[in-house]
Design a protein around this motif. Structure first.
Motif, mmCIF file in Angstrom:
data_model
loop_
_atom_site.group_PDB
_atom_site.id
_atom_site.type_symbol
_atom_site.label_atom_id
_atom_site.label_comp_id
_atom_site.label_asym_id
_atom_site.label_seq_id
_atom_site.Cartn_x
_atom_site.Cartn_y
_atom_site.Cartn_z
ATOM 1 N N ILE A 113 0.799 -1.226 0.000
ATOM 2 C CA ILE A 113 0.000 0.000 0.000
ATOM 3 C C ILE A 113 0.835 1.280 0.000
ATOM 4 N N ASP A 166 3.250 5.949 2.524
ATOM 5 C CA ASP A 166 2.363 7.064 2.864
ATOM 6 C C ASP A 166 1.039 6.575 3.436
ATOM 7 N N ARG A 167 0.483 5.509 2.885
ATOM 8 C CA ARG A 167 -0.786 4.987 3.392
ATOM 9 C C ARG A 167 -0.613 4.251 4.707
ATOM 10 N N ALA A 196 -3.389 -0.142 9.525
ATOM 11 C CA ALA A 196 -2.652 -0.221 8.258
ATOM 12 C C ALA A 196 -2.722 -1.623 7.654
ATOM 13 N N GLU A 229 -6.074 -4.376 -0.111
ATOM 14 C CA GLU A 229 -5.320 -4.216 -1.345
ATOM 15 C C GLU A 229 -4.993 -5.569 -1.963
ATOM 16 N N TYR A 264 -5.875 -2.241 5.650
ATOM 17 C CA TYR A 264 -5.822 -1.663 4.302
ATOM 18 C C TYR A 264 -4.969 -2.524 3.379
ATOM 19 N N GLU A 295 -0.618 7.115 7.120
ATOM 20 C CA GLU A 295 -1.939 7.753 7.181
ATOM 21 C C GLU A 295 -2.938 6.916 7.968
ATOM 22 N N HIS A 296 -2.882 5.615 7.811
ATOM 23 C CA HIS A 296 -3.838 4.712 8.478
ATOM 24 C C HIS A 296 -3.103 3.839 9.491
#
Length: 434
Positions: A244, A247-248, A256, A263, A259, A251-252
């Protein structure tokens, strides 16, 4: 003491150690490490893991050297540092309660992310999962150990599968996408911030009396558990970020891995990772509550906790300690974000590991090169963490300082005004074993 047929073998002991480490840490702190170390996050896990290996070696060798468990409390008493042992164990117990609260909190966050039923739902789930593991731990050692084995292998399968999926894509630029490359030195500071992900291996030293062939099983299980966890953390750090992007992940940071699962496999991946998060945090709660309750019982026998906690139920479980520790963690989890408090508690663990390694060095328990490295590296990491807390979380650092003052100054006064047990004069260590 548990009967022979109810004792933990290598698999159960190893699973308890792994379960104590792979808990909320890898699921909730990966984003923090990536934000500090960037593409070198995997190296942060390796550096922290090497410190953990030295500390784990020291814990195991001291347990065999003295012929009993109990961790820092027992070992400090062995060298006559009774007041320091009492103060430190109060701070450690609070740290374990906070750690379990974060595991319960993370459990609720992952389920809440999927259910999306409002802010009340994760809080309610956090309390419910603590209640469930209180009930489980009141049953027996074999019940808790059997569940631990299942939970550990289930979550390892999912974590390694997710990491493998990301590694199969092999896209190194994703490791630094959207985050600055701070260089190799940043990996050292990342190791300090992630060290709590390794907190938990020492829990099995508190289960000394519940381990089969303990002098052989404990050292092997502890060191192999740490080695496996190092490898898993490194693979997950690389694989998730490649899936991911850095940066993601930042962010999460709290979810994480969820996410990353989406993906990889869409909704099915999200559900699978959420289940793995539930397994992971659940096994960490189980391992931490299981061991800390037995530590509390031992410390009570040493006269450092009120005699109220000396009680055991009809299957030999220290039931009052289990209920009190679990209820305190549930209450804290229900209050909200405990990240700053747990980061402060991490300092207590690092200081403790430094002390234990120094004692192992002094007592020549094991190879002094390893125990000396553990003492120096854990001490340096503790100093670095103090600096980080001063800059990023001064309130958390102040709360830990206040807790330490209470343990040092209020503890003796309190113990004079409640009923406590007299340490066994026939043993060198207060409250050593039943």
């Amino acid at each position: 003491m548990a009967s022979a047929q109810h004792k933990l073998g290598f698999n159960g002991t190893w699973s308890m150690a792994v379960g104590g480490m792979i808990g909320g840490g890898i699921f909730s702190t990966l984003g923090v490490v990536v934000s500090i170390a960037g593409p070198w996050a995997w190296l942060s896990f390796l550096v922290a893991g090497l410190i953990a290996l030295a500390a784990g070696y020291s814990y195991a060798r001291l347990a065999v050297h003295y012929g009993e468990g109990g961790g820092a409390f027992t070992y400090l008493n062995r060298v006559g540092a009774h007041n320091l042992a009492g103060s430190l164990v109060w701070v450690l117990t609070a740290g374990y309660v906070l750690t379990n609260a974060v595991y319960a909190y993370t459990f609720g966050q992952y389920l809440g992310h999927v259910a999306d039923l409002g802010s009340w739902f994760p809080r309610a789930i956090s309390v419910a999962v603590m209640a469930a593991f209180i009930g489980l731990n009141l049953r027996s050692v074999s019940e808790a150990g059997g569940v631990e084995i299942f939970l550990v292998w289930a979550k390892l399968l999912v974590l390694v599968g997710l990491a493998t999926w990301g590694l199969a894509r092999w896209d190194p630029p994703m490791l630094s996408r959207g985050v600055p490359d701070a260089g190799l030195l940043a990996a050292i500071f990342g190791a300090v911030s992630v060290f709590m992900a390794y907190e938990g291996f020492q829990l099995i030293s508190y289960d000394y009396d519940d381990i089969e062939s303990v002098d052989r099983t404990l050292p092997r299980a502890m060191l192999w558990a740490i080695a496996v966890v190092i490898l898993v953390y490194m693979l997950v750090a690389i694989g998730t970020t490649m899936l991911i992007g850095a940066d993601r992940v930042v962010e999460h940071e709290e979810v994480a891995l969820a996410y990353a699962g989406r993906e990889a496999l869409g909704l099915a991946g999200l559900v699978i990772v959420t289940i793995a998060a539930a397994f992971s945090t659940g096994s960490a709660i189980n391992a931490t509550l299981f061991a800390t309750a037995r530590l509390t019982h031992q410390v009570t026998r040493g006269g450092q906790f009120p005699a109220f906690f000396d009680h055991r139920n009809n299957v030999g479980v220290p039931d009052r300690a289990v209920v009190a520790l679990g209820a305190a963690a549930a209450l804290l989890a229900a209050l909200g974000n405990l990240t700053a408090l747990v980061e402060a508690a991490s300092l207590a663990f690092l200081v403790t590991f430094a002390v234990v390694c120094a004692l192992a060095f002094r007592e020549s328990a094991g190879h002094r090169a390893i125990t000396g490295f553990g003492a120096l590296s854990a001490g340096a990491a503790a100093i670095a963490l103090v600096k980080e807390l001063v800059d990023t979380a001064p309130i958390a650092l102040a709360l830990l300082a206040a807790l330490a003052l209470i343990a040092i100054f209020l503890r003796p006064w309190l113990l004079k005004h409640v009923r406590t047990l007299q340490p066994d004069k026939n043993n060198d260590t207060p409250g050593s074993r039943d």
